[in-house]
Design a protein around this motif. Sequence first.
Motif, PDB file in Angstrom:
ATOM      1  N   ASP A   1      43.024  37.440  52.329  1.00  0.00           N
ATOM      2  CA  ASP A   1      44.386  37.895  52.598  1.00  0.00           C
ATOM      3  C   ASP A   1      45.388  37.197  51.665  1.00  0.00           C
ATOM      4  O   ASP A   1      46.223  37.831  51.025  1.00  0.00           O
ATOM      5  CB  ASP A   1      44.674  37.579  54.082  1.00  0.00           C
ATOM      6  CG  ASP A   1      46.041  38.085  54.486  1.00  0.00           C
ATOM      7  OD1 ASP A   1      46.374  39.209  54.093  1.00  0.00           O
ATOM      8  OD2 ASP A   1      46.774  37.334  55.178  1.00  0.00           O
ATOM      9  N   LYS A   2      45.253  35.878  51.569  1.00  0.00           N
ATOM     10  CA  LYS A   2      46.245  35.106  50.800  1.00  0.00           C
ATOM     11  C   LYS A   2      46.073  35.249  49.290  1.00  0.00           C
ATOM     12  O   LYS A   2      47.036  35.090  48.541  1.00  0.00           O
ATOM     13  CB  LYS A   2      46.151  33.608  51.165  1.00  0.00           C
ATOM     14  CG  LYS A   2      46.502  33.320  52.601  1.00  0.00           C
ATOM     15  CD  LYS A   2      47.999  33.520  52.835  1.00  0.00           C
ATOM     16  CE  LYS A   2      48.365  33.351  54.291  1.00  0.00           C
ATOM     17  NZ  LYS A   2      49.698  33.814  54.616  1.00  0.00           N
TER      18      LYS A   2
ATOM     19  N   SER B   1      38.730  38.718  40.787  1.00  0.00           N
ATOM     20  CA  SER B   1      38.034  39.712  41.605  1.00  0.00           C
ATOM     21  C   SER B   1      37.535  39.004  42.854  1.00  0.00           C
ATOM     22  O   SER B   1      36.729  38.058  42.767  1.00  0.00           O
ATOM     23  CB  SER B   1      36.833  40.283  40.862  1.00  0.00           C
ATOM     24  OG  SER B   1      37.282  41.036  39.775  1.00  0.00           O
ATOM     25  N   LEU B   2      38.017  39.438  43.984  1.00  0.00           N
ATOM     26  CA  LEU B   2      37.597  38.844  45.253  1.00  0.00           C
ATOM     27  C   LEU B   2      36.268  39.452  45.686  1.00  0.00           C
ATOM     28  O   LEU B   2      35.916  40.553  45.254  1.00  0.00           O
ATOM     29  CB  LEU B   2      38.672  39.100  46.312  1.00  0.00           C
ATOM     30  CG  LEU B   2      40.015  38.433  46.033  1.00  0.00           C
ATOM     31  CD1 LEU B   2      41.062  38.864  47.057  1.00  0.00           C
ATOM     32  CD2 LEU B   2      39.866  36.912  46.039  1.00  0.00           C
ATOM     33  N   PRO B   3      35.508  38.747  46.549  1.00  0.00           N
ATOM     34  CA  PRO B   3      34.219  39.280  47.001  1.00  0.00           C
ATOM     35  C   PRO B   3      34.410  40.561  47.816  1.00  0.00           C
ATOM     36  O   PRO B   3      35.250  40.601  48.711  1.00  0.00           O
ATOM     37  CB  PRO B   3      33.649  38.160  47.870  1.00  0.00           C
ATOM     38  CG  PRO B   3      34.798  37.265  48.188  1.00  0.00           C
ATOM     39  CD  PRO B   3      35.805  37.425  47.115  1.00  0.00           C
ATOM     40  N   ARG B   4      33.624  41.590  47.486  1.00  0.00           N
ATOM     41  CA  ARG B   4      33.761  42.875  48.212  1.00  0.00           C
ATOM     42  C   ARG B   4      32.828  42.909  49.405  1.00  0.00           C
ATOM     43  O   ARG B   4      31.668  42.511  49.287  1.00  0.00           O
ATOM     44  CB  ARG B   4      33.344  44.024  47.300  1.00  0.00           C
ATOM     45  CG  ARG B   4      34.231  44.202  46.142  1.00  0.00           C
ATOM     46  CD  ARG B   4      33.874  45.502  45.494  1.00  0.00           C
ATOM     47  NE  ARG B   4      34.566  45.590  44.221  1.00  0.00           N
ATOM     48  CZ  ARG B   4      34.613  46.686  43.502  1.00  0.00           C
ATOM     49  NH1 ARG B   4      33.979  47.773  43.912  1.00  0.00           N
ATOM     50  NH2 ARG B   4      35.260  46.710  42.368  1.00  0.00           N
TER      51      ARG B   4
ATOM     52  N   ILE C   1      34.383  33.944  43.565  1.00  0.00           N
ATOM     53  CA  ILE C   1      35.523  34.572  42.890  1.00  0.00           C
ATOM     54  C   ILE C   1      35.199  34.704  41.405  1.00  0.00           C
ATOM     55  O   ILE C   1      34.715  33.747  40.786  1.00  0.00           O
ATOM     56  CB  ILE C   1      36.793  33.693  43.045  1.00  0.00           C
ATOM     57  CG1 ILE C   1      37.271  33.736  44.503  1.00  0.00           C
ATOM     58  CG2 ILE C   1      37.899  34.157  42.106  1.00  0.00           C
ATOM     59  CD1 ILE C   1      38.486  32.880  44.784  1.00  0.00           C
ATOM     60  N   VAL C   2      35.412  35.891  40.861  1.00  0.00           N
ATOM     61  CA  VAL C   2      35.244  36.048  39.423  1.00  0.00           C
ATOM     62  C   VAL C   2      36.657  36.121  38.831  1.00  0.00           C
ATOM     63  O   VAL C   2      37.447  36.998  39.194  1.00  0.00           O
ATOM     64  CB  VAL C   2      34.407  37.290  39.069  1.00  0.00           C
ATOM     65  CG1 VAL C   2      34.136  37.328  37.564  1.00  0.00           C
ATOM     66  CG2 VAL C   2      33.076  37.274  39.838  1.00  0.00           C
ATOM     67  N   ALA C   3      36.967  35.164  37.950  1.00  0.00           N
ATOM     68  CA  ALA C   3      38.349  35.001  37.485  1.00  0.00           C
ATOM     69  C   ALA C   3      38.506  35.506  36.056  1.00  0.00           C
ATOM     70  O   ALA C   3      37.574  35.467  35.266  1.00  0.00           O
ATOM     71  CB  ALA C   3      38.720  33.528  37.553  1.00  0.00           C
TER      72      ALA C   3
ATOM     73  N   GLU D   1      44.447  39.285  43.026  1.00  0.00           N
ATOM     74  CA  GLU D   1      43.521  40.380  42.728  1.00  0.00           C
ATOM     75  C   GLU D   1      44.310  41.601  42.246  1.00  0.00           C
ATOM     76  O   GLU D   1      43.946  42.272  41.280  1.00  0.00           O
ATOM     77  CB  GLU D   1      42.690  40.710  43.978  1.00  0.00           C
ATOM     78  CG  GLU D   1      42.091  42.101  43.965  1.00  0.00           C
ATOM     79  CD  GLU D   1      40.567  42.151  43.974  1.00  0.00           C
ATOM     80  OE1 GLU D   1      39.920  41.111  44.134  1.00  0.00           O
ATOM     81  OE2 GLU D   1      40.043  43.260  43.796  1.00  0.00           O
ATOM     82  N   MET D   2      45.415  41.878  42.941  1.00  0.00           N
ATOM     83  CA  MET D   2      46.247  43.031  42.573  1.00  0.00           C
ATOM     84  C   MET D   2      46.798  42.887  41.149  1.00  0.00           C
ATOM     85  O   MET D   2      46.958  43.859  40.425  1.00  0.00           O
ATOM     86  CB  MET D   2      47.430  43.162  43.559  1.00  0.00           C
ATOM     87  CG  MET D   2      47.044  43.674  44.919  1.00  0.00           C
ATOM     88  SD  MET D   2      46.485  45.391  44.876  1.00  0.00           S
ATOM     89  CE  MET D   2      44.743  45.256  44.835  1.00  0.00           C
TER      90      MET D   2
END
Length: 388
Positions: A280-281, A292-295, A309-311, A286-287
């Motif tokens: 959430d935070k 990329s947050l975990p799906r 997290i893939v940055a 990501e936007m």
Amino acid sequence: MIGVGTFTVNDKMREYVNQVLDSGRISYGPLSRELEQRFAAIHECKYGVLSNSGTSSLQVAIQAMKELYGWRDGDEIITQSVTFVATVNTILHNRLKPVLVDVDDYYGLDPEKLEAAITPRTRCVVPVHLFGQPCNMTDIQDIAHYHHLKVLEDSCETMFVSHNDRMAGSWGDVACFSLYVAHLLTAGVGGVGTTNDPDLAVKMRSLVNHGRDGIYLSIDDDNDLSAKRMKEVIRRRFNFESVGHSYRITELEAALALGQLDDWSGMIRQRQENADYLTDKLWDLEMDDWISLPRPRPHTERAWMMYPIVADGDKWALCDHLEKRGVETREMLRLTDQPVYKGLWEPENYPMADWINKHGIYVPSHQELTPEDLNQIVDAFYDYEWSA
Ligand SMILES: Cc1ncc(COP(=O)(O)O)c(C=O)c1O
């Protein structure tokens, strides 16, 4: 420093450890047996076999199948392009050939790429439930069955969760879990193999015990026997049937793990809440395409052993920053470009792995994180100079 793992001693753990110390029984005994049975039952399996590590469990699971099904040296075992080295090492130690399939968007073995990797020498598929999330076992299992392949779930990073209403660890012929530090149930060291196949269970237990004859694998195995059976045990208890290993564990590790087993659902719930908070935070980052947050895989629960997290950009600069801000980090299990495997495969054939190798890290999500810890992690991400 907010660590990626936690080890907290509860009253139950102390009680079980004291029970072991008072009993004078340190080798495989009642607590190990109870842990095996309860852990297997939670994972919808009939049999559990303890060993001294997740790696040892993988080693004996593969060796057991190789011996029982007559696999030859050099036969192929398919696993995924992102995993801990132990998955591949145990294939190599068994003199089999690891063949990699790239991971999907959820970091599990991609079923859409599986079929292309199957050859006449393929014997087994090893999906790895990474970072607490089960692979797409529905599709993997269908493909494996169609091609008459065995399935070994490397579940060393995942416990207590289901995919399509079936527990991770119950899909394949056998599954392996780890009790190592910073995992989910943490006993210091330890591994559990689970299966519904009695022959595999007996063979794995034997291999953990030097390849000993299954008639005598614990000092309790000569209790309350008829005179005739006792005679047989005496004659066979020093028989060895396989080239096995000394991978046994003590009652003390079983005591520590058992002491945590009553509240596994509380642990998973807390990890899920922590991960939801982080998602959430961190959503704005990501936007903005910085991370990329975990799906979440559809119809799949998640144990959140950690938060991957893939940055965008240089992962080392981000890691240095997070560590300076008191957040422990790890790389997201780089495999394809490890020096030890040079020449075994071409890293550029695995684009998802390549992206994760270059940019993937993980941060803590364990059940002992406080609201302040979670905010410290979030703040550290926002403090980073993303455009740099
Ligand atoms: C995916 C995976 N497989 C296997 C292992 C090996 O487990 P152990 O450290 O208990 O040997 C690990 C350990 O971290 C792992 O993450």
